[in-house]
Design a protein around this motif. Structure first.
Motif, PDB file in Angstrom:
ATOM      1  N   SER A   6     -11.778   0.036  -0.738  1.00  0.00           N
ATOM      2  CA  SER A   6     -11.556  -1.214   0.102  1.00  0.00           C
ATOM      3  C   SER A   6     -10.764  -2.016  -1.136  1.00  0.00           C
ATOM      4  O   SER A   6     -10.029  -2.766  -0.649  1.00  0.00           O
ATOM      5  CB  SER A   6     -13.051  -1.791   0.036  1.00  0.00           C
ATOM      6  N   GLU A   7     -10.912  -2.004  -2.288  1.00  0.00           N
ATOM      7  CA  GLU A   7     -10.327  -2.923  -3.391  1.00  0.00           C
ATOM      8  C   GLU A   7      -8.850  -2.256  -3.946  1.00  0.00           C
ATOM      9  O   GLU A   7      -7.970  -2.974  -3.932  1.00  0.00           O
ATOM     10  CB  GLU A   7     -10.924  -2.718  -4.759  1.00  0.00           C
ATOM     11  N   ALA A   8      -8.702  -0.974  -3.769  1.00  0.00           N
ATOM     12  CA  ALA A   8      -7.159  -0.314  -3.904  1.00  0.00           C
ATOM     13  C   ALA A   8      -6.657   0.121  -2.596  1.00  0.00           C
ATOM     14  O   ALA A   8      -5.063  -0.228  -2.771  1.00  0.00           O
ATOM     15  CB  ALA A   8      -7.468   1.084  -4.973  1.00  0.00           C
ATOM     16  N   VAL A   9      -7.017   0.673  -1.720  1.00  0.00           N
ATOM     17  CA  VAL A   9      -6.178   1.179  -0.900  1.00  0.00           C
ATOM     18  C   VAL A   9      -6.011   0.350   0.487  1.00  0.00           C
ATOM     19  O   VAL A   9      -4.955   0.073   0.935  1.00  0.00           O
ATOM     20  CB  VAL A   9      -6.945   2.583  -0.232  1.00  0.00           C
ATOM     21  N   PHE A  10      -7.075  -0.626   0.759  1.00  0.00           N
ATOM     22  CA  PHE A  10      -6.775  -1.510   2.005  1.00  0.00           C
ATOM     23  C   PHE A  10      -5.690  -2.524   1.551  1.00  0.00           C
ATOM     24  O   PHE A  10      -4.870  -2.831   2.484  1.00  0.00           O
ATOM     25  CB  PHE A  10      -8.511  -2.220   1.939  1.00  0.00           C
ATOM     26  N   PRO A  11      -5.633  -3.044   0.291  1.00  0.00           N
ATOM     27  CA  PRO A  11      -4.571  -4.102   0.160  1.00  0.00           C
ATOM     28  C   PRO A  11      -3.055  -3.312   0.203  1.00  0.00           C
ATOM     29  O   PRO A  11      -2.299  -4.037   0.882  1.00  0.00           O
ATOM     30  CB  PRO A  11      -4.701  -4.401  -1.292  1.00  0.00           C
ATOM     31  N   VAL A  12      -2.974  -2.050  -0.017  1.00  0.00           N
ATOM     32  CA  VAL A  12      -1.709  -1.334   0.160  1.00  0.00           C
ATOM     33  C   VAL A  12      -1.507  -1.131   1.564  1.00  0.00           C
ATOM     34  O   VAL A  12      -0.561  -1.405   2.006  1.00  0.00           O
ATOM     35  CB  VAL A  12      -1.912   0.031  -0.546  1.00  0.00           C
ATOM     36  N   LEU A  13      -2.473  -0.719   2.482  1.00  0.00           N
ATOM     37  CA  LEU A  13      -2.360  -0.692   3.635  1.00  0.00           C
ATOM     38  C   LEU A  13      -2.038  -2.139   4.518  1.00  0.00           C
ATOM     39  O   LEU A  13      -1.173  -2.266   5.368  1.00  0.00           O
ATOM     40  CB  LEU A  13      -3.787  -0.286   4.520  1.00  0.00           C
ATOM     41  N   MET A  14      -2.393  -3.111   4.003  1.00  0.00           N
ATOM     42  CA  MET A  14      -2.222  -4.287   4.547  1.00  0.00           C
ATOM     43  C   MET A  14      -0.611  -4.837   4.369  1.00  0.00           C
ATOM     44  O   MET A  14      -0.133  -5.147   5.300  1.00  0.00           O
ATOM     45  CB  MET A  14      -3.181  -5.386   3.851  1.00  0.00           C
ATOM     46  N   ASN A  15      -0.427  -4.555   3.073  1.00  0.00           N
ATOM     47  CA  ASN A  15       0.978  -4.538   2.748  1.00  0.00           C
ATOM     48  C   ASN A  15       1.951  -3.867   3.737  1.00  0.00           C
ATOM     49  O   ASN A  15       2.907  -4.406   4.264  1.00  0.00           O
ATOM     50  CB  ASN A  15       1.292  -4.282   1.402  1.00  0.00           C
ATOM     51  N   LEU A  16       1.488  -2.812   3.769  1.00  0.00           N
ATOM     52  CA  LEU A  16       2.307  -1.693   4.613  1.00  0.00           C
ATOM     53  C   LEU A  16       2.426  -2.349   6.356  1.00  0.00           C
ATOM     54  O   LEU A  16       3.415  -2.144   6.896  1.00  0.00           O
ATOM     55  CB  LEU A  16       1.662  -0.182   4.852  1.00  0.00           C
ATOM     56  N   ILE A  17       1.086  -2.533   6.598  1.00  0.00           N
ATOM     57  CA  ILE A  17       1.332  -3.231   8.013  1.00  0.00           C
ATOM     58  C   ILE A  17       2.009  -4.373   8.200  1.00  0.00           C
ATOM     59  O   ILE A  17       2.898  -4.705   9.242  1.00  0.00           O
ATOM     60  CB  ILE A  17      -0.144  -3.478   8.433  1.00  0.00           C
ATOM     61  N   LEU A  18       1.838  -5.425   7.143  1.00  0.00           N
ATOM     62  CA  LEU A  18       2.591  -6.589   7.199  1.00  0.00           C
ATOM     63  C   LEU A  18       4.058  -6.558   7.056  1.00  0.00           C
ATOM     64  O   LEU A  18       4.770  -7.306   7.683  1.00  0.00           O
ATOM     65  CB  LEU A  18       2.004  -7.589   6.128  1.00  0.00           C
ATOM     66  N   GLU A  19       4.530  -5.596   6.571  1.00  0.00           N
ATOM     67  CA  GLU A  19       6.054  -5.441   6.341  1.00  0.00           C
ATOM     68  C   GLU A  19       6.333  -4.416   7.202  1.00  0.00           C
ATOM     69  O   GLU A  19       7.744  -3.987   7.193  1.00  0.00           O
ATOM     70  CB  GLU A  19       6.101  -4.734   4.723  1.00  0.00           C
ATOM     71  N   SER A  20       5.683  -4.057   8.233  1.00  0.00           N
ATOM     72  CA  SER A  20       6.336  -2.939   8.911  1.00  0.00           C
ATOM     73  C   SER A  20       7.026  -3.556  10.178  1.00  0.00           C
ATOM     74  O   SER A  20       6.966  -4.667  10.186  1.00  0.00           O
ATOM     75  CB  SER A  20       4.869  -2.180   9.814  1.00  0.00           C
ATOM     76  N   ASN A  21       7.792  -2.833  11.007  1.00  0.00           N
ATOM     77  CA  ASN A  21       8.247  -3.265  12.337  1.00  0.00           C
ATOM     78  C   ASN A  21       7.311  -3.396  13.553  1.00  0.00           C
ATOM     79  O   ASN A  21       8.011  -3.539  14.479  1.00  0.00           O
ATOM     80  CB  ASN A  21       9.525  -2.443  12.477  1.00  0.00           C
ATOM     81  N   LEU A  22       5.978  -3.501  13.412  1.00  0.00           N
ATOM     82  CA  LEU A  22       5.247  -3.815  14.495  1.00  0.00           C
ATOM     83  C   LEU A  22       5.220  -4.901  15.014  1.00  0.00           C
ATOM     84  O   LEU A  22       5.713  -6.028  14.369  1.00  0.00           O
ATOM     85  CB  LEU A  22       3.668  -3.664  14.033  1.00  0.00           C
ATOM     86  N   GLY A  23       5.055  -5.352  16.266  1.00  0.00           N
ATOM     87  CA  GLY A  23       5.171  -6.472  16.713  1.00  0.00           C
ATOM     88  C   GLY A  23       3.998  -7.323  16.274  1.00  0.00           C
ATOM     89  O   GLY A  23       2.984  -6.752  15.636  1.00  0.00           O
ATOM     90  N   PRO A  24       4.251  -8.720  16.433  1.00  0.00           N
ATOM     91  CA  PRO A  24       3.152  -9.537  16.007  1.00  0.00           C
ATOM     92  C   PRO A  24       1.774  -9.196  16.215  1.00  0.00           C
ATOM     93  O   PRO A  24       0.877  -9.425  15.610  1.00  0.00           O
ATOM     94  CB  PRO A  24       3.430 -11.005  16.447  1.00  0.00           C
ATOM     95  N   SER A  25       1.640  -8.962  17.739  1.00  0.00           N
ATOM     96  CA  SER A  25       0.250  -8.657  18.134  1.00  0.00           C
ATOM     97  C   SER A  25      -0.410  -7.454  17.665  1.00  0.00           C
ATOM     98  O   SER A  25      -1.424  -7.368  17.299  1.00  0.00           O
ATOM     99  CB  SER A  25       0.215  -8.628  19.567  1.00  0.00           C
ATOM    100  N   GLN A  26       0.544  -6.357  17.431  1.00  0.00           N
ATOM    101  CA  GLN A  26      -0.064  -5.050  16.951  1.00  0.00           C
ATOM    102  C   GLN A  26      -0.334  -5.449  15.364  1.00  0.00           C
ATOM    103  O   GLN A  26      -1.395  -4.845  14.675  1.00  0.00           O
ATOM    104  CB  GLN A  26       1.072  -4.188  16.848  1.00  0.00           C
ATOM    105  N   LYS A  27       0.441  -6.245  14.550  1.00  0.00           N
ATOM    106  CA  LYS A  27       0.046  -6.323  13.114  1.00  0.00           C
ATOM    107  C   LYS A  27      -1.484  -7.110  13.187  1.00  0.00           C
ATOM    108  O   LYS A  27      -1.992  -6.844  12.324  1.00  0.00           O
ATOM    109  CB  LYS A  27       1.304  -7.145  12.593  1.00  0.00           C
ATOM    110  N   GLN A  28      -1.349  -8.241  14.100  1.00  0.00           N
ATOM    111  CA  GLN A  28      -2.663  -8.915  14.017  1.00  0.00           C
ATOM    112  C   GLN A  28      -3.926  -8.144  14.271  1.00  0.00           C
ATOM    113  O   GLN A  28      -4.939  -8.099  13.433  1.00  0.00           O
ATOM    114  CB  GLN A  28      -2.652 -10.017  15.091  1.00  0.00           C
ATOM    115  N   GLU A  29      -3.874  -7.154  15.155  1.00  0.00           N
ATOM    116  CA  GLU A  29      -4.888  -6.119  15.710  1.00  0.00           C
ATOM    117  C   GLU A  29      -4.940  -5.277  14.373  1.00  0.00           C
ATOM    118  O   GLU A  29      -6.253  -4.867  13.986  1.00  0.00           O
ATOM    119  CB  GLU A  29      -4.494  -5.478  16.783  1.00  0.00           C
ATOM    120  N   ALA A  30      -4.064  -4.752  13.777  1.00  0.00           N
ATOM    121  CA  ALA A  30      -4.307  -3.883  12.435  1.00  0.00           C
ATOM    122  C   ALA A  30      -5.042  -4.785  11.387  1.00  0.00           C
ATOM    123  O   ALA A  30      -5.694  -4.059  10.910  1.00  0.00           O
ATOM    124  CB  ALA A  30      -2.912  -3.224  12.169  1.00  0.00           C
TER     125      ALA A  30
END
Length: 134
Positions: free
Chosen positions: A86-110
């Motif tokens: 939760s402390e090490a991997v989740f923040p990395v996932l969050m950055n990957l999601i936010l910097e991805s080319n997903l649409g705004p609603s997909q990012k929000q869901e993730a």
């Protein structure tokens, strides 16, 4: 993730988190937390890796995170393993999601899904806390 699936994830997170009372009495067990948070985290990582619009570098970052989540979610894993994820991997996932080319609603869901999983994990009794002397 559909709105119905998102609502189910949030409801499950709130139910598990709502079991908490002051102190560790009434907190969810390690298995309950693992059974709630791990499918969300793994489902998100696996689902995003097969997303057709996902950039190759984001897909590679998700592929690196997947074994870390699988290890932390193994039946032999401890509360410490889940908290570390939760402390090490989740923040990395969050950055990957936010910097991805997903649409705004997909990012929000993730982001909501990973946040719900993290809230469930953070509700674990602290593995560092010693049992009080009688």
């Amino acid at each position: 993730m559909s709105a119905r699936a998102l609502a189910a994830v949030l409801l499950a997170a709130l139910v598990v988190a709502g079991c908490a009372t002051p102190g560790d009495a009434g907190k969810p067990t390690l298995q309950e937390v693992r059974d709630t948070a791990c499918p969300v985290a793994l489902g998100l990582v696996i689902g995003l890796q097969v997303e057709p619009a996902m950039a190759p570098e984001t897909r590679a970052g998700l592929a690196k995170a997947q074994p870390l989540i699988e290890t932390a979610c193994a039946a032999t894993a401890t509360a410490h393993d889940l908290l570390a994820m939760s402390e090490a991997v989740f923040p990395v996932l969050m950055n990957l999601i936010l910097e991805s080319n997903l649409g705004p609603s997909q990012k929000q869901e993730a982001v909501v899904a990973i946040t719900a999983a993290r809230l469930v994990i953070l509700n674990l009794p602290s593995p560092h806390k010693a049992d009080p002397a009688p």
